[in-house]
Design an enzyme around this catalytic site. Sequence first.
Site, PDB file in Angstrom:
ATOM      1  N   GLY A 130       0.992  14.078 -11.650  1.00  0.00           N
ATOM      2  CA  GLY A 130       0.813  13.871 -12.275  1.00  0.00           C
ATOM      3  C   GLY A 130       0.463  14.513 -13.246  1.00  0.00           C
ATOM      4  N   ILE A 178      -1.975  13.858 -15.177  1.00  0.00           N
ATOM      5  CA  ILE A 178      -3.720  13.329 -14.533  1.00  0.00           C
ATOM      6  C   ILE A 178      -4.323  13.951 -13.303  1.00  0.00           C
ATOM      7  CG2 ILE A 178      -5.855  11.773 -14.423  1.00  0.00           C
ATOM      8  CD1 ILE A 178      -3.971   9.710 -15.548  1.00  0.00           C
ATOM      9  N   ALA A 234      -6.481   4.068 -10.672  1.00  0.00           N
ATOM     10  CA  ALA A 234      -4.443   3.934 -10.792  1.00  0.00           C
ATOM     11  C   ALA A 234      -4.842   2.231 -11.524  1.00  0.00           C
ATOM     12  CB  ALA A 234      -4.208   4.034  -9.720  1.00  0.00           C
ATOM     13  N   ARG A 235      -4.514   1.922 -10.331  1.00  0.00           N
ATOM     14  CA  ARG A 235      -4.598   0.296 -10.261  1.00  0.00           C
ATOM     15  C   ARG A 235      -5.340  -0.357  -9.005  1.00  0.00           C
ATOM     16  NH1 ARG A 235      -3.898   1.051 -15.314  1.00  0.00           N
ATOM     17  NH2 ARG A 235      -2.402  -0.309 -16.167  1.00  0.00           N
ATOM     18  N   GLU A 265      -9.251  -8.115 -13.255  1.00  0.00           N
ATOM     19  CA  GLU A 265      -9.933  -7.960 -13.959  1.00  0.00           C
ATOM     20  C   GLU A 265     -10.348  -8.913 -15.110  1.00  0.00           C
ATOM     21  OE1 GLU A 265      -8.606  -3.883 -15.110  1.00  0.00           O
ATOM     22  OE2 GLU A 265      -8.600  -3.327 -13.609  1.00  0.00           O
ATOM     23  N   HIS A 317     -12.977  -0.457 -15.789  1.00  0.00           N
ATOM     24  CA  HIS A 317     -11.555  -0.103 -16.769  1.00  0.00           C
ATOM     25  C   HIS A 317     -11.421   0.515 -17.793  1.00  0.00           C
ATOM     26  CE1 HIS A 317      -7.056  -1.108 -15.989  1.00  0.00           C
ATOM     27  NE2 HIS A 317      -6.861   0.305 -16.395  1.00  0.00           N
ATOM     28  N   ALA A 367     -12.148   4.706 -17.848  1.00  0.00           N
ATOM     29  CA  ALA A 367     -11.846   5.585 -17.950  1.00  0.00           C
ATOM     30  C   ALA A 367     -11.078   6.573 -18.508  1.00  0.00           C
ATOM     31  CB  ALA A 367     -11.067   6.435 -16.190  1.00  0.00           C
TER      32      ALA A 367
END
Length: 314
Positions: A152, A154, A234-235, A264, A283, A285
Site C-alpha cells: 500500500g 507505506i 504493522a501490528r 503494548e 509503537h 513509527a
Amino acid sequence: MKVVITPRGFANYGEKALKQFDANGIDVDFNQTGLPYSADVLQEKSKDADGLIVGVDTIDKDFLDACPNLKVICKFGVGTDNIDLEYAAEKNIFIGKTLGTNTNAVAEHVLSLMFMDAKNLFSSAKQVKEGNWIKETGRELKGKTLGIIGFGAIGQRLAKQVSGLGMEVLVYDVIEIDEKIKEESKVKEVSYDEILQDSDYLSLHVPLNSSTKNLISGYELKKMKSTACLVNSARGGVVNEEALLNALKNSIIRSAMFDVFSQEPPVENIELLKLDQFILTPHTASRTEESEQRTCHLATSIVMEKLLVGGEKK
C-alpha cells in the site's frame, strides 16, 4: 455537539484543529494528561459524545452501546482492529481513518530500523556508554534485497526510499498491484514463498485481521534466509512471537526489528525482549511532528464533515 479526543498528539500539535471545532460550536474534550485514558475514564467521557477521535483505545460492542449519541469515530491512524467495525455499521456509526498522513513517517522509521540493524547502531552506542570500545562489523544495505509484504502507500513509499540505496525490492500483496505502480516504484512482484526465501530484509505492512493473524509463524520463518532480518511496523499480532523467539534463539533468522508488539506495553520478563538480536521501539513509527499535525487536521476534517452535514462549516 461533543467530540472526545484520546490521542495525546492533539495536546501538542492540534491547536489549529481544536480551534476549528470551537469555531463550529462543537465542544471538545481532549486528552491533556500525557497518559492514555483508562477504559473507564474514556467510557465516562464518551457517554454523551457525538464523535470520537481515538488511537489504540478499545471500541467494542459494550462501549458503543453505552454511547447512544455517537455518529462518527475517526482513527488517529489507519489500523482499525481496535474498533468493532461490524457493530458500528449496525448502529450506523461512520468509521473514518487518516489515510496517508503518516505514510512517510512510518517508511522512514522502517528504514531507520534497517540501518540500526545493518550498522549495529543500538549495540555500539550502548557499549560506548557503558565504557567499552568494541568495533563491531556491520553490513551495507546496497546490494541487499528488501521484501515488502503489503504494498500500500507505506510500502510504496519505502520502496522509493530504498531504491536510491541500491537495494532490490520484491513485493507481495493479496490485492492485485497496478503495473504502473510497480514500474514507478521499481519493484518486482513475486510469490509469497519467493519473498520469504529471497529477502535479506522482510518488512510487513498489512492490517491485523483474521487472515493476517500470525501471518509470520514457524513455517514462514523457516522459509527465510538464516541471515535475514524481519521488520514489523504493522501490528504485533501478525507475527507469532513464540515462533519468532524460537527462530532467533536457534539462528533460523538473524534478527528482528519491531515497532509493535502483541501486548503494548509488553508485560515484564518477556524473553524475546532480552535477546540482543531483537529490538522493539514503542509503537512510534508514525509519530513525527509533521505527521501528528497532518493527522490532527485530517481527523478533525473527517469528524466535522460527518457532524455538520447540511450545516455551515467555517
